[in-house]
Design a protein around this motif. Structure first.
Motif, PDB file in Angstrom:
ATOM      1  N   ASP A   8      -7.751   5.660   5.568  1.00  0.00           N
ATOM      2  CA  ASP A   8      -6.200   4.741   4.977  1.00  0.00           C
ATOM      3  C   ASP A   8      -6.340   4.136   3.309  1.00  0.00           C
ATOM      4  OD1 ASP A   8      -5.771   3.447   7.426  1.00  0.00           O
ATOM      5  OD2 ASP A   8      -7.517   1.863   6.883  1.00  0.00           O
ATOM      6  N   ILE A   9      -7.857   4.642   2.065  1.00  0.00           N
ATOM      7  CA  ILE A   9      -7.834   5.101   1.279  1.00  0.00           C
ATOM      8  C   ILE A   9      -7.740   6.504   1.106  1.00  0.00           C
ATOM      9  CG2 ILE A   9      -8.735   4.912  -0.951  1.00  0.00           C
ATOM     10  CD1 ILE A   9     -10.793   2.220   0.513  1.00  0.00           C
ATOM     11  N   GLY A  10      -7.658   7.271   1.780  1.00  0.00           N
ATOM     12  CA  GLY A  10      -7.433   8.644   1.477  1.00  0.00           C
ATOM     13  C   GLY A  10      -6.482   9.450   1.454  1.00  0.00           C
ATOM     14  N   ALA A  11      -5.521   8.476   2.154  1.00  0.00           N
ATOM     15  CA  ALA A  11      -4.133   8.982   2.597  1.00  0.00           C
ATOM     16  C   ALA A  11      -3.271   7.983   1.620  1.00  0.00           C
ATOM     17  CB  ALA A  11      -3.805   7.898   4.063  1.00  0.00           C
ATOM     18  N   ALA A  12      -3.374   7.198   1.228  1.00  0.00           N
ATOM     19  CA  ALA A  12      -3.213   6.743   0.227  1.00  0.00           C
ATOM     20  C   ALA A  12      -2.940   8.088  -1.214  1.00  0.00           C
ATOM     21  CB  ALA A  12      -3.521   4.993  -0.475  1.00  0.00           C
ATOM     22  N   VAL A  13      -3.533   8.198  -1.703  1.00  0.00           N
ATOM     23  CA  VAL A  13      -3.736   9.335  -2.696  1.00  0.00           C
ATOM     24  C   VAL A  13      -3.688  10.805  -2.082  1.00  0.00           C
ATOM     25  CG1 VAL A  13      -5.539   7.809  -3.973  1.00  0.00           C
ATOM     26  CG2 VAL A  13      -6.629   9.242  -2.757  1.00  0.00           C
ATOM     27  N   GLY A  14      -3.665  10.854  -0.904  1.00  0.00           N
ATOM     28  CA  GLY A  14      -3.131  12.219  -0.825  1.00  0.00           C
ATOM     29  C   GLY A  14      -3.886  13.107  -0.169  1.00  0.00           C
ATOM     30  N   ILE A  15      -5.479  12.347   0.217  1.00  0.00           N
ATOM     31  CA  ILE A  15      -6.309  13.210   0.608  1.00  0.00           C
ATOM     32  C   ILE A  15      -6.190  13.511   2.093  1.00  0.00           C
ATOM     33  CG2 ILE A  15      -8.933  12.994   0.496  1.00  0.00           C
ATOM     34  CD1 ILE A  15      -9.032  12.395  -2.389  1.00  0.00           C
ATOM     35  N   VAL A  52      -7.344   2.526  -7.838  1.00  0.00           N
ATOM     36  CA  VAL A  52      -6.615   1.887  -7.493  1.00  0.00           C
ATOM     37  C   VAL A  52      -5.882   1.744  -5.519  1.00  0.00           C
ATOM     38  CG1 VAL A  52      -3.928   2.087  -7.460  1.00  0.00           C
ATOM     39  CG2 VAL A  52      -5.217   1.926  -9.839  1.00  0.00           C
ATOM     40  N   ALA A  53      -5.854   2.936  -5.442  1.00  0.00           N
ATOM     41  CA  ALA A  53      -5.066   1.870  -3.800  1.00  0.00           C
ATOM     42  C   ALA A  53      -6.268   1.671  -3.479  1.00  0.00           C
ATOM     43  CB  ALA A  53      -5.838   4.279  -3.472  1.00  0.00           C
ATOM     44  N   ALA A  54      -8.230   1.918  -3.087  1.00  0.00           N
ATOM     45  CA  ALA A  54      -8.403   0.597  -2.797  1.00  0.00           C
ATOM     46  C   ALA A  54      -7.837  -0.280  -2.823  1.00  0.00           C
ATOM     47  CB  ALA A  54     -10.279   1.015  -3.116  1.00  0.00           C
ATOM     48  N   LEU A  55      -7.926  -1.179  -4.181  1.00  0.00           N
ATOM     49  CA  LEU A  55      -7.883  -2.136  -4.349  1.00  0.00           C
ATOM     50  C   LEU A  55      -6.243  -2.655  -3.665  1.00  0.00           C
ATOM     51  CD1 LEU A  55      -8.279  -4.691  -6.364  1.00  0.00           C
ATOM     52  CD2 LEU A  55      -6.557  -3.339  -8.419  1.00  0.00           C
ATOM     53  N   ARG A  56      -5.331  -1.903  -3.943  1.00  0.00           N
ATOM     54  CA  ARG A  56      -4.624  -2.151  -3.477  1.00  0.00           C
ATOM     55  C   ARG A  56      -4.609  -2.319  -1.736  1.00  0.00           C
ATOM     56  NH1 ARG A  56       0.193   1.986  -5.693  1.00  0.00           N
ATOM     57  NH2 ARG A  56      -0.107   1.466  -8.563  1.00  0.00           N
ATOM     58  N   LEU A  57      -5.102  -2.044  -0.574  1.00  0.00           N
ATOM     59  CA  LEU A  57      -5.746  -1.595   0.290  1.00  0.00           C
ATOM     60  C   LEU A  57      -6.003  -2.923   0.325  1.00  0.00           C
ATOM     61  CD1 LEU A  57      -5.552   1.847   1.556  1.00  0.00           C
ATOM     62  CD2 LEU A  57      -3.735   0.066   1.689  1.00  0.00           C
ATOM     63  N   PHE A  58      -6.883  -3.307   0.054  1.00  0.00           N
ATOM     64  CA  PHE A  58      -7.578  -4.013  -0.249  1.00  0.00           C
ATOM     65  C   PHE A  58      -7.614  -6.077   0.009  1.00  0.00           C
ATOM     66  CE2 PHE A  58     -12.132  -2.014  -1.532  1.00  0.00           C
ATOM     67  CZ  PHE A  58     -11.886  -1.282  -0.123  1.00  0.00           C
ATOM     68  N   ALA A  59      -6.408  -5.682  -1.132  1.00  0.00           N
ATOM     69  CA  ALA A  59      -5.174  -7.147  -1.118  1.00  0.00           C
ATOM     70  C   ALA A  59      -4.283  -7.200  -0.041  1.00  0.00           C
ATOM     71  CB  ALA A  59      -4.977  -6.378  -2.291  1.00  0.00           C
ATOM     72  N   THR A  60      -3.970  -6.065   0.294  1.00  0.00           N
ATOM     73  CA  THR A  60      -2.952  -6.392   1.033  1.00  0.00           C
ATOM     74  C   THR A  60      -3.104  -6.179   2.618  1.00  0.00           C
ATOM     75  OG1 THR A  60      -2.484  -3.506   1.762  1.00  0.00           O
ATOM     76  CG2 THR A  60      -1.709  -5.016  -0.071  1.00  0.00           C
ATOM     77  N   GLN A  61      -3.881  -5.440   3.413  1.00  0.00           N
ATOM     78  CA  GLN A  61      -4.956  -5.986   4.267  1.00  0.00           C
ATOM     79  C   GLN A  61      -5.900  -6.119   4.668  1.00  0.00           C
ATOM     80  OE1 GLN A  61      -3.184  -2.326   5.669  1.00  0.00           O
ATOM     81  NE2 GLN A  61      -5.457  -1.404   5.546  1.00  0.00           N
ATOM     82  N   GLY A  62      -6.888  -6.148   3.399  1.00  0.00           N
ATOM     83  CA  GLY A  62      -8.204  -6.717   4.137  1.00  0.00           C
ATOM     84  C   GLY A  62      -9.414  -5.944   3.854  1.00  0.00           C
ATOM     85  N   PRO A  93       0.742  -0.809  -0.388  1.00  0.00           N
ATOM     86  CA  PRO A  93       0.193  -0.284   0.423  1.00  0.00           C
ATOM     87  C   PRO A  93       1.084   1.351   0.085  1.00  0.00           C
ATOM     88  CG  PRO A  93      -0.083  -1.035   1.922  1.00  0.00           C
ATOM     89  CD  PRO A  93       0.376  -1.907   1.617  1.00  0.00           C
ATOM     90  N   GLY A  94       0.519   1.816  -0.290  1.00  0.00           N
ATOM     91  CA  GLY A  94       1.170   3.573  -0.651  1.00  0.00           C
ATOM     92  C   GLY A  94       0.429   4.886  -2.014  1.00  0.00           C
ATOM     93  N   GLY A  95       1.074   5.317  -1.939  1.00  0.00           N
ATOM     94  CA  GLY A  95       0.359   7.081  -3.086  1.00  0.00           C
ATOM     95  C   GLY A  95       0.603   5.738  -3.782  1.00  0.00           C
ATOM     96  N   VAL A  96      -0.380   6.343  -4.897  1.00  0.00           N
ATOM     97  CA  VAL A  96      -0.721   6.433  -6.121  1.00  0.00           C
ATOM     98  C   VAL A  96       0.309   6.878  -7.275  1.00  0.00           C
ATOM     99  CG1 VAL A  96      -2.411   5.172  -8.369  1.00  0.00           C
ATOM    100  CG2 VAL A  96      -3.220   5.728  -6.048  1.00  0.00           C
ATOM    101  N   PRO A  97       0.985   6.138  -8.045  1.00  0.00           N
ATOM    102  CA  PRO A  97       2.324   6.782  -8.312  1.00  0.00           C
ATOM    103  C   PRO A  97       1.077   7.229 -10.242  1.00  0.00           C
ATOM    104  CG  PRO A  97       2.933   4.238  -9.040  1.00  0.00           C
ATOM    105  CD  PRO A  97       1.616   4.546  -7.909  1.00  0.00           C
TER     106      PRO A  97
END
Length: 206
Positions: free
Chosen positions: A44-51, A26-36, A9-13
């Motif tokens: 969490d999703i907002g933080a991954a895209v800087g919101i 994209v961020a939600a997909l990554r987070l759902f896959a890595t941490q459920g 998980p992390g920012g979306v380049p």
């Protein structure tokens, strides 16, 4: 699992401000896959895209909507790929091979979607859960009809078209758990070999 190791998980380049909705998915997909799904919050999703804070709700109403979009989109893509693959061949053996190749290519190239789709069906609320399940049935039926046709034409020799279709689908879905670029096989090489395996499963006589 390898999916968790490869996709952190992390920012979306490369996401542009105008692509906020896509970046959020994209961020939600990554987070759902890595941490459920259950362990992922909208924060969490907002933080991954800087919101920060509730501003994310300007772009999406909630994580349930994101999960439904991901899972329905996955099934729609698979169904479309199956239709395109089978339309490109005439004989039932070639149609099954190409359908299997499309199935394997998708799971090799969209590992996160496959992982979330397989693990999070119980997390979907109704009616979206039933919508996904209906699409899954439609997709499986496409393979089963090919196998039934092959049996009726004398091209395949299998006792149960349903069990054969389940076996072929499960075999291809497993690719998402272990495939990685730079390994022993390219995606195309892998898809072709799985096509061979599928034809053996149905006892192809050609």
């Amino acid at each position: 699992m390898k999916v968790e190791r490869q996709h952190r998980p992390g920012g979306v380049p490369g996401a542009l401000p105008g692509d906020r909705a896509a970046a959020i998915r994209v961020a939600a997909l990554r987070l759902f896959a890595t941490q459920g799904y259950r362990a992922t919050t909208m924060a969490d999703i907002g933080a991954a895209v800087g919101i920060r804070g509730p501003s994310i709700y300007k772009h999406v109403s909630g994580k349930q909507v994101l999960l439904a979009e991901i899972m329905l989109g996955t099934m729609d893509a698979l169904i479309a790929a199956h239709a395109e693959a089978t339309a490109s061949a005439v004989s039932v053996g070639d149609q099954l091979r190409r359908a299997v190749e499309a199935h394997v290519r998708y799971h090799a190239r969209h590992q996160l979607e496959a992982f979330v789709g397989n693990r999070e069906i119980a997390s979907l609320d109704q009616p979206d859960r039933d919508r996904v399940l209906r699409r899954r049935s439609t997709y499986e039926r496409g393979f089963r009809k090919l196998i039934e046709r092959g049996v009726s034409e004398g091209a395949f020799d299998v006792r149960s078209a349903r069990l054969a279709s389940y076996s072929i689908l499960d075999m291809g879905m497993g690719v998402a758990n272990w495939f990685h670029d730079g390994g022993e096989f390219s995606v195309d090489q892998l898809a072709y070999q799985y096509g061979d395996l599928a034809l053996r499963v149905v006892g192809c006589q050609a």
